[in-house]
Design an enzyme around this catalytic site. Structure first.
Site, PDB file in Angstrom:
ATOM      1  N   ASP A 137       0.621  -9.774 -40.126  1.00  0.00           N
ATOM      2  CA  ASP A 137       0.376  -8.399 -39.710  1.00  0.00           C
ATOM      3  C   ASP A 137       1.266  -7.979 -38.545  1.00  0.00           C
ATOM      4  O   ASP A 137       1.069  -8.427 -37.415  1.00  0.00           O
ATOM      5  CB  ASP A 137      -1.099  -8.252 -39.319  1.00  0.00           C
ATOM      6  CG  ASP A 137      -1.482  -6.810 -39.029  1.00  0.00           C
ATOM      7  OD1 ASP A 137      -0.703  -5.904 -39.391  1.00  0.00           O
ATOM      8  OD2 ASP A 137      -2.549  -6.592 -38.445  1.00  0.00           O
ATOM      9  N   ASP A 142       5.446  -1.191 -40.898  1.00  0.00           N
ATOM     10  CA  ASP A 142       4.237  -2.023 -40.869  1.00  0.00           C
ATOM     11  C   ASP A 142       4.200  -2.913 -42.109  1.00  0.00           C
ATOM     12  O   ASP A 142       4.375  -2.429 -43.225  1.00  0.00           O
ATOM     13  CB  ASP A 142       3.007  -1.100 -40.818  1.00  0.00           C
ATOM     14  CG  ASP A 142       1.704  -1.873 -40.810  1.00  0.00           C
ATOM     15  OD1 ASP A 142       1.652  -2.931 -40.160  1.00  0.00           O
ATOM     16  OD2 ASP A 142       0.732  -1.440 -41.455  1.00  0.00           O
TER      17      ASP A 142
END
Ligand SMILES: *[C@@H]1O[C@H](CO)[C@@H](O)[C@H](O)[C@H]1NC(C)=O
Ligand SMILES: *[C@@H]1O[C@H](CO)[C@@H](O)[C@H](O)[C@H]1NC(C)=O
Ligand SMILES: *[C@@H]1O[C@H](CO)[C@@H](O)[C@H](O)[C@H]1NC(C)=O
Ligand SMILES: *[C@@H]1O[C@H](CO)[C@@H](O)[C@H](O)[C@H]1NC(C)=O
Ligand SMILES: *[C@@H]1O[C@H](CO)[C@@H](O)[C@H](O)[C@H]1NC(C)=O
Ligand SMILES: *[C@@H]1O[C@H](CO)[C@@H](O)[C@H](O)[C@H]1NC(C)=O
Length: 467
Positions: free
Chosen positions: A144, A342
Site C-alpha cells: 500500500d 496509489d
C-alpha cells in the site's frame, strides 16, 4: 508490450496488423489512414481472466514477487477473492477514504467513511510474501503506497483473519524488541498511546469498518531471499477489524518516515520500484528496494503537499486518446487538489471535466466500430457488449506527465472486462467534484515498472516492466 507502429504507406493496415501480430503476439498500436488516430486490437479472449495459474518463472532474487489477490496464482483462499462488482464497490470506499483524508488534511486514516452493508475498504489488491522474526515466519501482506505504518496479525488476537498458528508471535522471535511508550520511536507513530505495560500502542483507522490496533515492536524483516532489514518498526496488530482482503497484514510504502520505503532507505537507498501484473496475466510482478538495473525509464517530478505528506503527487499534463489530446487545460489536473499515484486504488479517478472529455472522445472513436453499448457496470459508465466478438478495436490511451514521462496504456489499462460479454472504459470521475483529489490507480499502472526515486524526488515509468 504495446508497439506503436507508424504506417508509411507500404502496407495496408490489416497486413501490418497481421505482420506485427505474428512478430509480437501482443497489443500494438496502428495508425489508421481513414479515421486518423492510433488503435489497438484486442483478442476478446485475452481481455478476461483465465481460471488457471501457470507457475511464475523464477525472477531476480532481489525482487519480491507480487501477485494479484484475485489472480489464479494468488496464494489466498478462494473466499478472499471478491467478484468484480465487489472489487469496484470496495474501490469506491477506498477512494472516498483517501479523498476525505486529503480534504481534511489528516495525516492518518482517521476518517469516517459512510458504512454500507457488505462494503469493506480494500487496502490493496496486490500481495507479497515477507518473512518476520528469527526463526523466520512467512506472511502474505498487502502492498500500500497510500499508508505508512506496516502491521501484521499478531498473537494473541482479539480479532484477526487466520488461525492462531498463522499469527506473528513476538515472544517466539529471538530478534524482537518492544518499543516503550516514552521512546522517540513511539513519538513517530501518529496515534500512539501508553499501555499498562508501558508498551507503545498504536491505532490506524482506515474507514469506520476497518481498523487495526495493537502495539509497536521491532523485529527482523526478511524481504526477498535472505535479504534482511533488522530492527524494522511495525505494528503487532491484536485487534484488526474489517476484511482487509483477508491478508495477514500490510506493508506501508507511503512517504512518511515510518513507512517501509523510509526504513529501508538506510540499507537500499531511498528508491523502490514495482511492477503490478495484470489480472489477465499469469506472470508475477515484483517489488524491489534499491536502484533498478532497468534502462529507458522516463521520469516526472514527485510532488509533495505538506498537508498530505504520505501521498505521492504528480503533474499529469494531458491525456491522448487515439493520439488526440483532450480539449482541457493542463491546470485541470495540476491545480489543487491535484493527482496522486496509489498502488491500492483500482480504477483511475479524474476530475469530472477531464473524465467527461475522455469518455466522449473514447466513445466517438469506438462508434466507428459500431459496438453495442451496455448499461454502466458499478462505477464504470462507458461499457460495451462484446458477446460474439473475437476482437475489439479500441483507441490508444496515453497519460502524459510533466518532464516527459508517458504511460502508453496497454489494453488491460484501458478496458476493464468483468466477464466475456462485457468490457468498460477503465476510468471514472472523482465523483465528489472538483474538490476531490484525482488518483492514478493500479489498473493503469499494470505491467509498467513504476519507480519511486525518493532521493531525487522523481517517479518513473517504463513499459514492459513485468516481463
Ligand atoms: C522510559 O521508561 C523506562 C522504564 O519506565 C526507563 O527505564 C527509561 O529510561 C525511559 N526512557 C526514556 C527515554 O525516558
Ligand atoms: C477492538 O476494536 C474495536 C473497534 O473495531 C473496539 O471497539 C474495541 O474496543 C477494541 N478492543 C480492544 C481490546 O482494543
Ligand atoms: C521522522 O520525522 C520526524 C518528524 O518529522 C523527525 O523528527 C525524525 O528525525 C524523522 N526520522 C527519520 C528516521 O527520518
Ligand atoms: C506542477 O503543477 C503546478 C500547478 O500547475 C505547478 O505550480 C508546479 O510548478 C508543477 N510542478 C512541477 C514540478 O512541474
Ligand atoms: C449482450 O448482447 C447479447 C445478444 O447479442 C444479449 O443476449 C445479452 O443479454 C447482452 N448482454 C448485456 C449485458 O446487455
Ligand atoms: C461522475 O460520473 C457519474 C457517472 O457517469 C455521474 O453520474 C456523475 O454525475 C459524475 N460526477 C460529476 C461531478 O460530474
Amino acid at each position: 508490450m504495446a508497439q506503436t507502429v507508424s504506417n508509411h504507406g507500404r502496407f495496408p493496415p490489416h497486413i501490418l496488423l497481421l505482420l506485427c501480430a505474428l512478430l509480437f503476439h501482443s497489443s500494438l498500436a496502428i495508425v489508421d489512414g481513414n479515421t486518423g488516430g492510433t488503435w489497438l486490437v484486442a483478442d476478446v479472449q485475452s481481455l478476461y481472466q483465465k481460471p488457471v495459474c501457470s507457475p511464475p518463472k523464477e525472477i531476480n532474487s532481489k525482487r519480491l514477487p507480487i501477485t494479484h489477490r484475485s489472480s489464479p496464482c494468488s496464494p489466498l483462499s478462494a473466499d478472499s477473492k471478491p467478484s468484480h462488482a465487489q472489487i469496484l464497490k470496495n474501490d469506491q470506499v477506498r477512494v472516498s477514504s483517501i479523498q476525505s483524508r486529503i480534504r481534511d488534511g489528516k495525516r492518518s486514516f482517521s476518517v469516517i467513511v459512510p458504512a454500507k452493508p457488505g462494503l469493506s475498504l480494500d487496502i490493496g489488491n496486490y500481495v507479497v510474501k515477507i518473512g518476520m522474526g528469527i526463526p523466520r515466519k512467512d506472511f502474505y501482506v498487502a502492498v500500500d503506497t497510500g499508508s505508512d505504518l506496516s502491521w501484521i496479525n499478531c498473537y494473541p488476537c482479539l480479532s484477526c483473519h487466520g488461525k492462531p498458528t498463522t499469527l506473528y508471535n513476538p515472544t517466539r522471535s529471538r530478534t524482537h524488541t518492544d518499543i516503550l511508550c516514552n521512546s522517540t520511536d513511539c513519538m513517530r507513530i501518529d496515534q500512539h498511546s501508553c499501555s499498562a505495560y508501558k508498551r507503545c500502542n498504536y491505532k490506524v483507522i482506515y474507514g469506520d469498518m476497518s481498523q487495526t490496533n495493537g502495539y509497536i515492536v521491532r523485529d527482523t524483516l526478511f524481504l526477498s531471499g535472505f535479504d534482511t532489514l533488522p530492527n524494522f518498526i511495525f505494528g503487532c496488530g491484536n485487534n484488526n477489524t474489517g476484511l482487509f482482503g483477508k491478508v495477514d497484514g500490510l506493508i506501508g510504502l507511503g512517504r512518511d518516515n515510518i513507512s517501509l520505503a523510509s526504513q529501508a532507505s538506510s540499507k537500499y537507498g531511498a528508491i523502490f520500484s514495482y511492477c503490478l501484473p495484470s489480472v489477465t496475466s499469469t506472470n508475477d510482478g515484483y517489488l524491489l528496494f534499491g536502484k533498478s538495473t532497468l534502462s529507458n525509464t522516463k521520469f516526472t517530478p514527485m510532488i509533495k503537499k505538506p498537508s498530505s505528506p504520505s501521498f505521492y503527487y504528480l503533474n499529469l499534463t494531458t491525456i491522448l486518446v487515439g493520439s488526440y489530446p483532450l480539449d482541457v487545460s493542463s491546470t485541470v489536473f495540476t491545480r489543487d487538489p491535484g493527482i496522486v499515484i496509489d498502488s491500492g486504488t483500482v480504477i483511475t479517478r479524474l476530475p469530472p471535466v477531464a473524465y467527461d472529455k475522455l469518455k466522449t472522445l473514447f466513445q466517438q472513436l469506438m462508434d466507428y466500430q459500431n459496438y453495442k453499448k451496455s448499461p454502466p457496470f458499478e462505477i464504470l459508465d462507458t461499457c460495451y457488449n462484446i458477446t460474439g466478438l473475437d476482437k475489439v478495436r479500441l483507441p490508444t490511451v496515453s497519460l502524459v506527465f510533466s518532464g516527459g514521462a508517458v504511460l502508453d496504456l496497454d489494453i488491460p489499462g484501458i478496458l476493464y472486462t468483468p466477464d466475456p460479454t462485457l468490457t468498460c472504459l477503465a476510468f471514472a470521475n472523482t465523483s465528489g467534484g472538483a474538490y476531490d483529489v484525482g488518483i492514478i490507480g493500479n489498473t493503469q499502472q499494470q505491467t509498467f515498472d513504476v519507480s519511486y526515486d525518493i532521493a531525487n524526488q522523481m517517479i518513473g515509468f517504463r513499459q514492459g516492466g513485468c516481463s
